[in-house]
Design a protein around this motif. Sequence first.
Motif, PDB file in Angstrom:
ATOM      1  N   PHE A  19       0.855  -1.195   0.000  1.00  0.00           N
ATOM      2  CA  PHE A  19       0.000   0.000   0.000  1.00  0.00           C
ATOM      3  C   PHE A  19       0.883   1.234   0.000  1.00  0.00           C
ATOM      4  O   PHE A  19       2.082   1.169   0.314  1.00  0.00           O
ATOM      5  CB  PHE A  19      -0.972   0.025   1.188  1.00  0.00           C
ATOM      6  CG  PHE A  19      -0.321   0.098   2.549  1.00  0.00           C
ATOM      7  CD1 PHE A  19       0.225   1.286   3.034  1.00  0.00           C
ATOM      8  CD2 PHE A  19      -0.283  -1.018   3.374  1.00  0.00           C
ATOM      9  CE1 PHE A  19       0.804   1.364   4.290  1.00  0.00           C
ATOM     10  CE2 PHE A  19       0.296  -0.952   4.635  1.00  0.00           C
ATOM     11  CZ  PHE A  19       0.836   0.239   5.095  1.00  0.00           C
ATOM     12  N   ASN A  20       0.289   2.352  -0.355  1.00  0.00           N
ATOM     13  CA  ASN A  20       0.981   3.640  -0.338  1.00  0.00           C
ATOM     14  C   ASN A  20       0.086   4.637   0.365  1.00  0.00           C
ATOM     15  O   ASN A  20      -0.998   4.974  -0.123  1.00  0.00           O
ATOM     16  CB  ASN A  20       1.279   4.121  -1.755  1.00  0.00           C
ATOM     17  CG  ASN A  20       2.238   3.201  -2.480  1.00  0.00           C
ATOM     18  OD1 ASN A  20       3.436   3.233  -2.244  1.00  0.00           O
ATOM     19  ND2 ASN A  20       1.708   2.361  -3.359  1.00  0.00           N
ATOM     20  N   ARG A  21       0.528   5.087   1.513  1.00  0.00           N
ATOM     21  CA  ARG A  21      -0.232   6.059   2.301  1.00  0.00           C
ATOM     22  C   ARG A  21       0.481   7.407   2.263  1.00  0.00           C
ATOM     23  O   ARG A  21       1.670   7.506   2.624  1.00  0.00           O
ATOM     24  CB  ARG A  21      -0.357   5.560   3.747  1.00  0.00           C
ATOM     25  CG  ARG A  21      -1.260   6.405   4.619  1.00  0.00           C
ATOM     26  CD  ARG A  21      -0.544   7.511   5.353  1.00  0.00           C
ATOM     27  NE  ARG A  21      -1.516   8.470   5.886  1.00  0.00           N
ATOM     28  CZ  ARG A  21      -1.200   9.554   6.582  1.00  0.00           C
ATOM     29  NH1 ARG A  21       0.061   9.841   6.815  1.00  0.00           N
ATOM     30  NH2 ARG A  21      -2.126  10.373   6.999  1.00  0.00           N
ATOM     31  N   THR A  44      -5.250   4.128   2.802  1.00  0.00           N
ATOM     32  CA  THR A  44      -4.450   3.128   2.083  1.00  0.00           C
ATOM     33  C   THR A  44      -5.358   2.388   1.102  1.00  0.00           C
ATOM     34  O   THR A  44      -5.339   1.156   1.018  1.00  0.00           O
ATOM     35  CB  THR A  44      -3.813   2.128   3.063  1.00  0.00           C
ATOM     36  OG1 THR A  44      -4.859   1.516   3.855  1.00  0.00           O
ATOM     37  CG2 THR A  44      -2.836   2.824   3.991  1.00  0.00           C
ATOM     38  N   SER A  45      -6.161   3.128   0.378  1.00  0.00           N
ATOM     39  CA  SER A  45      -7.175   2.523  -0.490  1.00  0.00           C
ATOM     40  C   SER A  45      -6.590   1.812  -1.690  1.00  0.00           C
ATOM     41  O   SER A  45      -7.324   1.137  -2.422  1.00  0.00           O
ATOM     42  CB  SER A  45      -8.170   3.593  -0.949  1.00  0.00           C
ATOM     43  OG  SER A  45      -7.496   4.665  -1.578  1.00  0.00           O
ATOM     44  N   PHE A  52       4.006  12.397   7.645  1.00  0.00           N
ATOM     45  CA  PHE A  52       4.756  11.294   7.064  1.00  0.00           C
ATOM     46  C   PHE A  52       3.968  10.544   5.997  1.00  0.00           C
ATOM     47  O   PHE A  52       2.743  10.466   6.034  1.00  0.00           O
ATOM     48  CB  PHE A  52       5.198  10.297   8.151  1.00  0.00           C
ATOM     49  CG  PHE A  52       4.058   9.631   8.877  1.00  0.00           C
ATOM     50  CD1 PHE A  52       3.509   8.441   8.410  1.00  0.00           C
ATOM     51  CD2 PHE A  52       3.537  10.187  10.041  1.00  0.00           C
ATOM     52  CE1 PHE A  52       2.469   7.822   9.074  1.00  0.00           C
ATOM     53  CE2 PHE A  52       2.501   9.572  10.708  1.00  0.00           C
ATOM     54  CZ  PHE A  52       1.954   8.385  10.228  1.00  0.00           C
ATOM     55  N   ASP A  53       4.716  10.020   5.022  1.00  0.00           N
ATOM     56  CA  ASP A  53       4.200   9.055   4.055  1.00  0.00           C
ATOM     57  C   ASP A  53       4.628   7.662   4.511  1.00  0.00           C
ATOM     58  O   ASP A  53       5.714   7.501   5.081  1.00  0.00           O
ATOM     59  CB  ASP A  53       4.751   9.320   2.653  1.00  0.00           C
ATOM     60  CG  ASP A  53       4.358  10.695   2.125  1.00  0.00           C
ATOM     61  OD1 ASP A  53       3.376  11.268   2.636  1.00  0.00           O
ATOM     62  OD2 ASP A  53       5.035  11.189   1.202  1.00  0.00           O
ATOM     63  N   ILE A  55       9.060  -4.871   2.955  1.00  0.00           N
ATOM     64  CA  ILE A  55       9.842  -3.647   3.127  1.00  0.00           C
ATOM     65  C   ILE A  55       8.889  -2.482   3.377  1.00  0.00           C
ATOM     66  O   ILE A  55       7.987  -2.221   2.574  1.00  0.00           O
ATOM     67  CB  ILE A  55      10.716  -3.353   1.903  1.00  0.00           C
ATOM     68  CG1 ILE A  55      11.777  -4.443   1.731  1.00  0.00           C
ATOM     69  CG2 ILE A  55      11.376  -1.989   2.020  1.00  0.00           C
ATOM     70  CD1 ILE A  55      12.817  -4.475   2.849  1.00  0.00           C
ATOM     71  N   ASN A  56       9.083  -1.788   4.488  1.00  0.00           N
ATOM     72  CA  ASN A  56       8.295  -0.610   4.845  1.00  0.00           C
ATOM     73  C   ASN A  56       9.181   0.626   4.747  1.00  0.00           C
ATOM     74  O   ASN A  56      10.324   0.623   5.227  1.00  0.00           O
ATOM     75  CB  ASN A  56       7.771  -0.718   6.277  1.00  0.00           C
ATOM     76  CG  ASN A  56       6.918  -1.956   6.495  1.00  0.00           C
ATOM     77  OD1 ASN A  56       5.703  -1.899   6.454  1.00  0.00           O
ATOM     78  ND2 ASN A  56       7.565  -3.108   6.732  1.00  0.00           N
ATOM     79  N   THR A  57       8.655   1.677   4.157  1.00  0.00           N
ATOM     80  CA  THR A  57       9.396   2.942   4.040  1.00  0.00           C
ATOM     81  C   THR A  57       8.547   4.070   4.594  1.00  0.00           C
ATOM     82  O   THR A  57       7.405   4.266   4.170  1.00  0.00           O
ATOM     83  CB  THR A  57       9.740   3.245   2.566  1.00  0.00           C
ATOM     84  OG1 THR A  57      10.467   2.142   2.009  1.00  0.00           O
ATOM     85  CG2 THR A  57      10.580   4.502   2.466  1.00  0.00           C
ATOM     86  N   VAL A  58       9.104   4.788   5.567  1.00  0.00           N
ATOM     87  CA  VAL A  58       8.433   5.939   6.173  1.00  0.00           C
ATOM     88  C   VAL A  58       9.253   7.183   5.839  1.00  0.00           C
ATOM     89  O   VAL A  58      10.452   7.237   6.123  1.00  0.00           O
ATOM     90  CB  VAL A  58       8.290   5.778   7.694  1.00  0.00           C
ATOM     91  CG1 VAL A  58       7.607   7.003   8.309  1.00  0.00           C
ATOM     92  CG2 VAL A  58       7.501   4.510   8.031  1.00  0.00           C
ATOM     93  N   ILE A  59       8.613   8.171   5.241  1.00  0.00           N
ATOM     94  CA  ILE A  59       9.281   9.425   4.876  1.00  0.00           C
ATOM     95  C   ILE A  59       8.599  10.552   5.637  1.00  0.00           C
ATOM     96  O   ILE A  59       7.445  10.897   5.355  1.00  0.00           O
ATOM     97  CB  ILE A  59       9.205   9.677   3.362  1.00  0.00           C
ATOM     98  CG1 ILE A  59       9.805   8.503   2.600  1.00  0.00           C
ATOM     99  CG2 ILE A  59       9.919  10.972   2.999  1.00  0.00           C
ATOM    100  CD1 ILE A  59       9.657   8.605   1.094  1.00  0.00           C
TER     101      ILE A  59
END
Length: 584
Positions: free
Chosen positions: A285-287, A334-335, A370-371, A378-382
């Motif tokens: 997903f992309n939040r 996170t649709s 944050f995104d 793999i999780n990425t938090v920006i």
Amino acid sequence: MMQDIYDPLTEYLNVFRDRFADVAHETFAQLAQEAQVDLEANRTTCQQLYDTQENLASAKSSLTRWTILCIVMWLGVVAGAGTLIYHFAYTIQGFEKWMIATTLMAVGTALLLLILLVHPKAAKLEAQCKGLEETADGLEQTAWQQMEPLNRLYDWDVLTRMMSATVPRLEFDPYFTTQRLADLKEVYGWDDSFNTERSVIYSHSGLINGNPFIICRTRKMEMGSKTYHGSKTIHWTTRERGTDGKYHNVQHSQVLTASVTAPYPQYHEKTRLIYGNTAAPDLTFNRLQSGLAGHEGSLEFKMRRNKLRRKSRDLENSDYAMMTNEDFETAFDTSDRNDNQQFALLFTPLAQDSMMKVLKDDEAGYGDDFDFHKQKMINTVISNHMQELDLDMNPAQYRSFDYEQAEKDFYKINSNLFRAIYFALAPLLCIPMYQQIRSQKDIYGHDMPQRSAFWEHEALANFWGQDRFMHPDCVTTCILKTEQHTGHGGNSWLKVYAHGYKTRQRVTYVSRFGGDGRWHKVPVMWDEYIEVTGTGRIDMSEDNSNATEQATSQSQRLQHIHGFLDKENLTLYRRHIASKVVEK
């Protein structure tokens, strides 16, 4: 027994903020005790220094006033003398004798004051300023010498050690190792193509309950465009009938403009938190941050919620089903997720409540800044707040000649960095399953040798500075990449490649139609960017032994790794790696 963190905001407010402050005070006290700085002597020296600087500022202010007065008086003398000379040369009408006498008296008085008062006073103040500057420099040098034992004890890991002592289940690596990188690839499916076009500015790796994370800042080049402008002035003559009924030549002019758009390299830096966890291994997903949390009554919130409701009810869309907590679904949109069941396993009601607290709070934390991207394991938090901070953790930021100021800075700098890193981790800590699952390698261990990864090598090259490696003709920022080679005695060396661009001026002629009824070529000057690559070499020696951890004091650790930087600025110690640039 260490407890998991399921409500990071509440835990920060009730536990970790104060605990970190205590750990920071204890750490500084230990460093100060080991350094044995003479606090009273340093306090006296610094007070003398500040008094001297205050007196110097006052003396400089007085010198400025007297200098201005001197200039004004000399201008008056020159003006008066010039007036008298002009009178005697050309005999000014109406210039009476009493005016001549008054001017002579004024000029003479001004000269006497300049010679007897103003110049001596200015010279005295100038000498006083010079003496005070020398005194201040001497006192500051003395203060630095007094603080040298403490300044020498700061290292790259002081913050991470304090964070590990504060937050349970949080560990930091001495540096980013090949083992950590291999785990990310083999266990969590990390795609190394991420680094192809990026250069690592810094990276910090570690574990959250046995699961790996990396905090990194990278630089990337993207080819954009730039518009250049040119102009040309044209002239022509027409025959026109005037008001007198006769024909006259009329001159005309016009400025013709044109533009050319050409490729232009643009450089961007971004800080990310990358985290590996085997929970929900197929979920993606992309939040993106929305700022809607806490604004449930707003029109934008209602419109977003209605949009998600419609998407959830769309029978043709089988990948998204809206959960019961619609406020959470709307604020943490996170649709585009691909697996509702795995999403529900991660974002339990407890996780949803904790996440909403983090999103709404912008006092202790940073709110919805944050995104959050999940690509399988793999999780990425920006986070926005991480983009503005320098997380290189260079110990130079703590060094000071004033003990009391150093103590205040130590607490302030580290508390700010702790808060920033903690709330960058907070979205991950909100998910209970992420703390309940550990990788098999973490449980059963591994025997892979501890060697620095190329991430650390690129960070080392960037810390030395791209100017040491860039091509002589390069006019842009560089993307530094490294290649490791084995040396003698277990040491190694790095071949550094600095990818940048040189420019070549070009001209393009653009046709424009002028008011004279003709086409004209308008020249537009523009720059062509041509890729160039500079090279360099870094000799590198890693400290992979246990001696550092077994050392009984910080000073012993520093002796073990030979310090940070020698007097000739040739050998640099960063983290647990000693390096030397030997060739460009």
